[in-house]
Design a protein around this motif. Structure first.
Motif, PDB file in Angstrom:
ATOM      1  N   ASP A 863       0.859  -1.184   0.000  1.00  0.00           N
ATOM      2  CA  ASP A 863       0.000   0.000   0.000  1.00  0.00           C
ATOM      3  C   ASP A 863       0.901   1.242   0.000  1.00  0.00           C
ATOM      4  O   ASP A 863       1.764   1.384   0.884  1.00  0.00           O
ATOM      5  CB  ASP A 863      -0.887  -0.013   1.253  1.00  0.00           C
ATOM      6  CG  ASP A 863      -1.710   1.253   1.353  1.00  0.00           C
ATOM      7  OD1 ASP A 863      -2.746   1.313   0.685  1.00  0.00           O
ATOM      8  OD2 ASP A 863      -1.293   2.183   2.070  1.00  0.00           O
ATOM      9  N   PRO A 864       0.749   2.149  -0.978  1.00  0.00           N
ATOM     10  CA  PRO A 864       1.717   3.241  -1.114  1.00  0.00           C
ATOM     11  C   PRO A 864       1.817   4.128   0.122  1.00  0.00           C
ATOM     12  O   PRO A 864       2.917   4.517   0.517  1.00  0.00           O
ATOM     13  CB  PRO A 864       1.176   4.044  -2.302  1.00  0.00           C
ATOM     14  CG  PRO A 864       0.305   3.104  -3.044  1.00  0.00           C
ATOM     15  CD  PRO A 864      -0.259   2.165  -2.038  1.00  0.00           C
ATOM     16  N   ILE A 865       0.685   4.426   0.752  1.00  0.00           N
ATOM     17  CA  ILE A 865       0.737   5.304   1.920  1.00  0.00           C
ATOM     18  C   ILE A 865       1.441   4.581   3.068  1.00  0.00           C
ATOM     19  O   ILE A 865       2.333   5.130   3.720  1.00  0.00           O
ATOM     20  CB  ILE A 865      -0.685   5.743   2.330  1.00  0.00           C
ATOM     21  CG1 ILE A 865      -1.296   6.585   1.203  1.00  0.00           C
ATOM     22  CG2 ILE A 865      -0.671   6.522   3.631  1.00  0.00           C
ATOM     23  CD1 ILE A 865      -2.733   6.985   1.438  1.00  0.00           C
ATOM     24  N   PHE A 866       1.052   3.338   3.270  1.00  0.00           N
ATOM     25  CA  PHE A 866       1.659   2.558   4.349  1.00  0.00           C
ATOM     26  C   PHE A 866       3.162   2.408   4.102  1.00  0.00           C
ATOM     27  O   PHE A 866       3.975   2.609   5.009  1.00  0.00           O
ATOM     28  CB  PHE A 866       0.970   1.186   4.427  1.00  0.00           C
ATOM     29  CG  PHE A 866       1.569   0.268   5.433  1.00  0.00           C
ATOM     30  CD1 PHE A 866       1.291   0.429   6.779  1.00  0.00           C
ATOM     31  CD2 PHE A 866       2.439  -0.743   5.046  1.00  0.00           C
ATOM     32  CE1 PHE A 866       1.864  -0.411   7.723  1.00  0.00           C
ATOM     33  CE2 PHE A 866       3.009  -1.582   5.978  1.00  0.00           C
ATOM     34  CZ  PHE A 866       2.724  -1.420   7.323  1.00  0.00           C
ATOM     35  N   ALA A 867       3.527   2.068   2.857  1.00  0.00           N
ATOM     36  CA  ALA A 867       4.945   1.841   2.542  1.00  0.00           C
ATOM     37  C   ALA A 867       5.745   3.123   2.755  1.00  0.00           C
ATOM     38  O   ALA A 867       6.808   3.103   3.375  1.00  0.00           O
ATOM     39  CB  ALA A 867       5.073   1.348   1.101  1.00  0.00           C
ATOM     40  N   ALA A 868       5.219   4.259   2.269  1.00  0.00           N
ATOM     41  CA  ALA A 868       5.972   5.517   2.387  1.00  0.00           C
ATOM     42  C   ALA A 868       6.107   5.924   3.847  1.00  0.00           C
ATOM     43  O   ALA A 868       7.185   6.341   4.290  1.00  0.00           O
ATOM     44  CB  ALA A 868       5.257   6.607   1.591  1.00  0.00           C
ATOM     45  N   ARG A 869       5.044   5.774   4.605  1.00  0.00           N
ATOM     46  CA  ARG A 869       5.109   6.182   6.017  1.00  0.00           C
ATOM     47  C   ARG A 869       5.994   5.238   6.827  1.00  0.00           C
ATOM     48  O   ARG A 869       6.651   5.664   7.786  1.00  0.00           O
ATOM     49  CB  ARG A 869       3.697   6.289   6.602  1.00  0.00           C
ATOM     50  CG  ARG A 869       2.985   7.492   6.019  1.00  0.00           C
ATOM     51  CD  ARG A 869       1.590   7.699   6.524  1.00  0.00           C
ATOM     52  NE  ARG A 869       1.048   8.933   5.967  1.00  0.00           N
ATOM     53  CZ  ARG A 869      -0.242   9.276   5.981  1.00  0.00           C
ATOM     54  NH1 ARG A 869      -1.125   8.477   6.544  1.00  0.00           N
ATOM     55  NH2 ARG A 869      -0.636  10.414   5.450  1.00  0.00           N
ATOM     56  N   SER A 870       6.015   3.963   6.451  1.00  0.00           N
ATOM     57  CA  SER A 870       6.869   2.999   7.162  1.00  0.00           C
ATOM     58  C   SER A 870       8.331   3.423   7.093  1.00  0.00           C
ATOM     59  O   SER A 870       9.096   3.207   8.033  1.00  0.00           O
ATOM     60  CB  SER A 870       6.734   1.604   6.537  1.00  0.00           C
ATOM     61  OG  SER A 870       5.464   1.104   6.778  1.00  0.00           O
ATOM     62  N   TYR A 880       5.021   1.065  13.781  1.00  0.00           N
ATOM     63  CA  TYR A 880       3.936   1.528  12.907  1.00  0.00           C
ATOM     64  C   TYR A 880       2.960   0.399  12.535  1.00  0.00           C
ATOM     65  O   TYR A 880       1.773   0.464  12.856  1.00  0.00           O
ATOM     66  CB  TYR A 880       4.558   2.148  11.648  1.00  0.00           C
ATOM     67  CG  TYR A 880       3.568   2.785  10.697  1.00  0.00           C
ATOM     68  CD1 TYR A 880       2.544   3.614  11.152  1.00  0.00           C
ATOM     69  CD2 TYR A 880       3.662   2.560   9.328  1.00  0.00           C
ATOM     70  CE1 TYR A 880       1.647   4.197  10.269  1.00  0.00           C
ATOM     71  CE2 TYR A 880       2.767   3.149   8.436  1.00  0.00           C
ATOM     72  CZ  TYR A 880       1.759   3.959   8.913  1.00  0.00           C
ATOM     73  OH  TYR A 880       0.874   4.528   8.051  1.00  0.00           O
ATOM     74  N   ALA A 881       3.488  -0.662  11.901  1.00  0.00           N
ATOM     75  CA  ALA A 881       2.584  -1.709  11.394  1.00  0.00           C
ATOM     76  C   ALA A 881       1.827  -2.390  12.536  1.00  0.00           C
ATOM     77  O   ALA A 881       0.606  -2.605  12.450  1.00  0.00           O
ATOM     78  CB  ALA A 881       3.384  -2.732  10.597  1.00  0.00           C
ATOM     79  N   LEU A 882       2.553  -2.723  13.617  1.00  0.00           N
ATOM     80  CA  LEU A 882       1.923  -3.490  14.692  1.00  0.00           C
ATOM     81  C   LEU A 882       0.858  -2.680  15.448  1.00  0.00           C
ATOM     82  O   LEU A 882      -0.280  -3.148  15.598  1.00  0.00           O
ATOM     83  CB  LEU A 882       3.020  -4.019  15.634  1.00  0.00           C
ATOM     84  CG  LEU A 882       2.551  -4.934  16.754  1.00  0.00           C
ATOM     85  CD1 LEU A 882       1.796  -6.142  16.212  1.00  0.00           C
ATOM     86  CD2 LEU A 882       3.757  -5.405  17.586  1.00  0.00           C
ATOM     87  N   PRO A 883       1.180  -1.454  15.928  1.00  0.00           N
ATOM     88  CA  PRO A 883       0.109  -0.715  16.633  1.00  0.00           C
ATOM     89  C   PRO A 883      -1.093  -0.433  15.741  1.00  0.00           C
ATOM     90  O   PRO A 883      -2.236  -0.472  16.202  1.00  0.00           O
ATOM     91  CB  PRO A 883       0.779   0.591  17.069  1.00  0.00           C
ATOM     92  CG  PRO A 883       2.164   0.577  16.567  1.00  0.00           C
ATOM     93  CD  PRO A 883       2.475  -0.764  16.001  1.00  0.00           C
ATOM     94  N   GLN A 884      -0.836  -0.181  14.455  1.00  0.00           N
ATOM     95  CA  GLN A 884      -1.956   0.081  13.535  1.00  0.00           C
ATOM     96  C   GLN A 884      -2.854  -1.160  13.431  1.00  0.00           C
ATOM     97  O   GLN A 884      -4.087  -1.065  13.499  1.00  0.00           O
ATOM     98  CB  GLN A 884      -1.362   0.430  12.164  1.00  0.00           C
ATOM     99  CG  GLN A 884      -2.310   1.122  11.253  1.00  0.00           C
ATOM    100  CD  GLN A 884      -1.693   1.292   9.871  1.00  0.00           C
ATOM    101  OE1 GLN A 884      -1.228   0.332   9.257  1.00  0.00           O
ATOM    102  NE2 GLN A 884      -1.711   2.511   9.372  1.00  0.00           N
ATOM    103  N   ALA A 885      -2.212  -2.336  13.292  1.00  0.00           N
ATOM    104  CA  ALA A 885      -2.997  -3.574  13.167  1.00  0.00           C
ATOM    105  C   ALA A 885      -3.718  -3.892  14.475  1.00  0.00           C
ATOM    106  O   ALA A 885      -4.863  -4.371  14.475  1.00  0.00           O
ATOM    107  CB  ALA A 885      -2.079  -4.719  12.765  1.00  0.00           C
TER     108      ALA A 885
END
Ligand code: SF4
Length: 951
Positions: A863-870, A880-885
């Motif tokens: 996902d472009p937004i997720f990838a760029a923010r990561s 980022y990924a874990l708290p969001q999930a």
């Protein structure tokens, strides 16, 4: 003598004539209200009836097994119908089935649904049952052919009566709009017009028909109140006094049905009141069942009323906005001893929407006069003609819209760049719906908006809402996502085509619509009016002709650009499922040799578009210049406004093309999508929204309360604070008032392979079939993608249907609203959902007893937004990924227990929750529940036993 009609209804095994069969036919011959004859029979379809159809219609397999086949009754039916006009609810469905079965009908067919959305434009339910209820048609046993056909007859007659009550001028305009079109309704309207003309010749009827003018009905409705003038000295809330309202014998308990004393609700109310009093921001997570709306509304109402000030309340969903206005605020008004302010001003609460929700009367008037209207445009215009006689808001939410009509609405709604505001004659007469809504907001204490409007007001430096200092953001977990969407852009081929069509659109033969033909006509002057002086016309006409050529040139470059972009996308990306491709436009991607072709095509497009702007600028300066003679001619202001709009849109389109393709900004994420059947689209979104939110909201408002049932992760607000850029904020975390340890079991089968490992999908299907059979449905299954949902739906449906369990799937079996209604009311149902179902489901009681989370809801890494923010994190997974999930997981869990008496089980079919170290973050995000680990074999019985245990 009145016409004889046939009201027709069929029951079938499904909705597709090519795959499904007729199982019952009814036709009712009638003249006025009198039934002359009926035709009714069951039909043997020679296929098994599904459980769903048997449940819906009440027709059993045995009922049709000995009925005649359709071929045996077709001749009789055809002769019964022959020569008469047909009437039916969604009649094209029945006509298509008959046609597929050899009965071709050429008589006019009137659809009661279509008539109802025109003549009763403000209904919320256009089903046959809904229409019957509205029109006082006695209740029948729905979904059986004969009762449905009889009810349709009565609904049709009642709708004709509604149509006949419209003024002759409205009917005459409808006739003019439908004249010469292949549409049966035109004939009906013509008949009504003739009847009305006959009536007019009678002296009595003629007097009754004296008609209301446009001005009469446009000035209807309550005039907006005077704007609020905030008190200079702030009066703080008396928190003890407010607390007393929530006590067991207090006014809320005495007045609100089902109100319970909840310490959690009181704590939240007190924290909100303290934040308002002290001018601070507050983050408040309140679990399901806390009653957080009342907890923030009550102090907000008192604060606004005693300080004569606005409190804006923003929510993400329309449902919640409507609940706040129509239920919560009105309940509180009933329950509370609210003293009017000294000048006798009572509490005023309004809902404000984005301007595109309101009809622009000026654009509507121009649209009514346009030539070359399509049938979709005519259909919407007919409805608007009727609706305008009753609406006082001009809000499109009052109307039912099909997809095509949404597009037409864009031609008549209020728009930012196309509004004459103070110069507009409707505005001067106080008839403009948009400005009335704005004035109502200026006089309101509580202003309810959605996040999109809140953010667009922020982006436009507070040009939409009255100046305000106090804000409650409910469903605040959506704020980052909504800001990302609102503060970025999306550019499609259709956007540019729409723009070009506004300039000039060929509509067959030599005819065209749009600004340029209107402009040419205006130059010459309409009959009886003076146009621009002939000496001035020459240069203006030649600029208009050049513009026509430029529009054609842009159309060519437009196709080229999107073709090249699609080609690039195809060769540099992979399918994401659903045949869609998505490609983030990073520096690496832009350095690919083929990207230069995209840049060249984009530049060609941009330059030709800019060429149009130069032509428009030339027209503008000639019309505004000292030698222009246009200024005094009627229609001049409208034309100049449209010109300004066209120029503004042109600049915006050029900016978007340039920034997405040639000159990307470092703080923006860009990507493109496309694929089979879906044209390429360019997107842009801000890399972070925290600074924008801080500048636009957090540092400019006195007090902002952000609340939701899901804001914290692992007991802290650090993640949401970092995402939103909230530096100084009070915090409150109140648990749901439910005893989860007693009511809720979490079951984690340990023998299911991890997702994407061999055997995972089969294990999920097998576990779901056994579980849903053991629990007799009553299960909501949440997926993380539509592809996964569809892959599981087909294997589940057959075996569960055999058990009499109805399987309902999002995107397959109806709209989300229909699915939820069926799920709530069906005795045994399983609901498969994704996306909005993770938080949009509120089913209290046994209908939802089991919640299955098929896979942990991590964002898709591509996902472009997720990838760029990561890329902004040192440890993107954990930070980022874990708290969001985990937040998403908690939202899903919130569907299960909705009241103190609910009992339920959560089953997680993703074994990573147990096998991976990070799994604990998901479990820790939930309240303390009974935990079970076991095999998928034992799971169904254990879950069924838990549900059956004493409550
Ligand atoms: S004031 Fe603007 S929105 Fe209102 S009717 Fe006039 S042009 Fe339309």
């Amino acid at each position: 003598m009145s016409e004889t009609y046939i009201s027709l209804d069929l029951e079938t095994t499904g909705v597709k004539p090519e795959n499904d069969e007729i199982i019952e036919v009814a036709a009712v011959k009638f003249q006025d209200a009198k039934v002359i004859d009926t035709f009714h029979t069951l039909v043997n379809p020679h296929v098994p009836l599904s459980h769903q159809i048997q449940e819906l219609t009440g027709i059993r397999q045995a009922d049709v097994d000995y009925a005649p086949p359709f071929t045996a009754i077709a001749g009789q039916l055809a002769s019964f119908i022959a020569g008469h006009s047909l009437v039916g609810q969604r009649i094209s469905f029945d006509v298509d089935f008959l046609s597929h079965n050899g009965i071709k009908l050429f008589t006019p067919a009137y659809d009661t649904f279509e008539l109802a959305i025109i003549f009763l434009p403000q209904l919320s339910d256009y089903s046959l049952a809904g229409l019957a209820q509205k029109l006082a048609v006695p209740p029948f046993r729905w979904h059986r052919a004969l009762p449905d056909a009889l009810a349709t007859k009565d609904v049709f007659l009642a709708l004709l009566k509604q149509a006949r009550e419209l003024p002759l001028s409205v009917i005459a305009e409808m006739v003019a709009l439908t004249l010469g079109r292949e549409w049966s309704l035109g004939r009906l309207l013509l008949d009504i017009q003739e009847e009305k003309l006959r009536d007019l010749s009678s002296p009595v009827e003629g007097r009754a028909a004296s008609e209301e003018t446009d001005s009469d009905f446009l000035s209807r409705g309550q005039m907006p109140d005077e704007p609020l003038v905030p008190h200079r000295e702030k009066r703080v809330l008396d928190i003890n006094e407010l607390t007393a309202f929530f006590q067991p014998q207090g006014p809320l308990a005495c007045s609100l049905a089902g109100f319970e004393y909840r310490p959690q609700q009181i704590r939240m109310m007190q924290a909100v009141a303290e934040a308002l009093n002290s001018g601070q921001h507050l983050l408040a997570e309140a679990g399901t069942g806390t009653g957080k709306s009342i907890a923030y509304l009550l102090p907000a109402i008192f604060y606004a009323l005693q300080n004569s000030d606005h409190v804006v309340v923003s929510t993400n969903t329309i449902n919640l906005q409507e609940q706040l206005i129509t239920k919560d605020i009105s309940d509180l008004l009933q329950a509370l001893p609210l003293e009017p302010m000294s000048n006798d001003v009572h509490l005023r609460a309004v809902q404000v929407k984005g301007r595109r929700n309101y009809l622009c009367l000026r654009r509507h008037a121009a649209f009514r006069r346009s030539e070359g209207l399509s049938l979709d445009e005519v259909k919407l215009l007919l409805r608007l003609l009727v609706w305008l006689r009753s609406t006082t808001s001009g809000d499109k939410a009052e109307l039912y819209f099909s997809g095509a009509e949404e597009v037409v609405w864009n031609r008549v709604c209020a728009q930012v760049d196309n509004c004459l505001a103070g110069q507009c004659s409707y505005h001067k007469r106080d008839a403009c719906f948009l400005f009335r809504a704005r004035r109502r907001a200026a006089g309101a204490h509580i202003i309810v908006v959605n996040h999109a409007l809140l953010l667009s007001d922020m982006a436009s430096n507070n040009r939409v809402l009255p100046e305000y200092k106090y804000l409650v953001i409910d469903e605040a977990h959506h704020l980052e996502e909504e800001a990302t969407q609102q503060l970025g852009f999306k550019l499609t081929r259709d956007d540019i085509i729409d723009y070009l069509n506004r300039l000039s659109e060929p509509v067959g033969g030599q005819r065209e619509t749009g600004f340029l033909p209107v402009f040419r006509n205006w130059l010459r002057g309409s009959p009886g009016e003076i146009g621009v002086a002939p000496a001035m016309q020459g240069p203006l006409l030649s600029t208009a002709a050049e513009l026509s050529d430029k529009v054609k040139a842009v159309r060519t470059h437009l196709s080229r650009f999107f073709d090249v972009l699609s080609g690039f996308l195809y060769h540099h990306s992979e399918e994401q499922g659903d045949y869609e491709r998505r490609l983030r436009l990073t520096r690496g991607v832009r350095s690919q040799p083929a990207w230069s072709e995209v840049e060249i095509a984009a530049e060609d497009l941009r330059l030709t578009l800019a060429d149009i702007d130069s032509g428009l600028s030339k027209l503008q300066s000639r019309l505004e210049g000292p030698d222009s003679s246009g200024a005094g001619i009627s229609g001049y202001d409208d034309l100049m406004q449209e010109l300004a709009y066209l120029r503004h849109s042109n600049v915006e389109l050029c900016r978007q093309i340039d920034s997405a393709v040639s000159n990307p900004k470092g703080d923006t994420i860009y990507w493109a999508t496309g694929g089979q059947g879906s044209p390429s689209t360019l997107y842009a979104a801000p890399l972070t929204v925290s600074q924008l939110l801080d500048q636009g909201l957090f540092s400019t408002k006195d007090s902002i309360i952000l609340t939701s049932a899901t804001l914290s992760t692992e007991g802290t607000f650090e993640f949401i604070k970092e995402r939103l850029g909230l530096a100084y904020v009070n915090e409150l975390l109140v648990d749901a008032p439910f005893d989860y340890l007693r009511s809720t079991m979490i079951y984690i089968p340990q023998d299911i392979p991890e997702p994407d490992r061999p055997g995972y999908q089969q294990a999920v299907e097998s576990a779901l079939i056994k579980l849903c059979s053991a629990t007799k449905g009553r299960t909501l299954v949440l997926f993380t993608s539509h592809a996964a949902l569809r892959a599981t739906h087909a294997p589940l449906r057959g075996p569960l249907q055999v058990e009499g369990i109805n399987v309902l799937a999002q995107g397959i079996d109806g709209s989300p609203k229909q699915l939820l209604t069926s799920f709530r009311t069906s005795s045994k149902a399983v609901l498969l959902g994704t996306s909005s179902f993770w938080e949009g489901v509120d089913v209290v009681g046994e209908a939802l007893s089991v919640l299955v989370i098929v896979r942990l809801p991590f964002s898709v890494p591509t996902d472009p937004i997720f990838a760029a923010r990561s890329e902004m994190f040192e440890d993107p997974f954990n930070q980022y990924a874990l708290p969001q999930a985990a937040l998403r997981f908690k939202q899903g869990f919130g569907r299960l227990i909705r009241s103190k008496t609910d009992r339920g089980a959560l089953v997680v079919l993703d074994s990573r929750i147990r096998s991976k170290p990070y799994g604990v973050a998901f479990v820790d995000s939930l309240p303390l529940c009974a935990m079970r680990f076991g095999s998928s074999q034992d799971m169904p019985q254990e879950v069924a036993a838990w549900l059956a245990a004493e409550r």
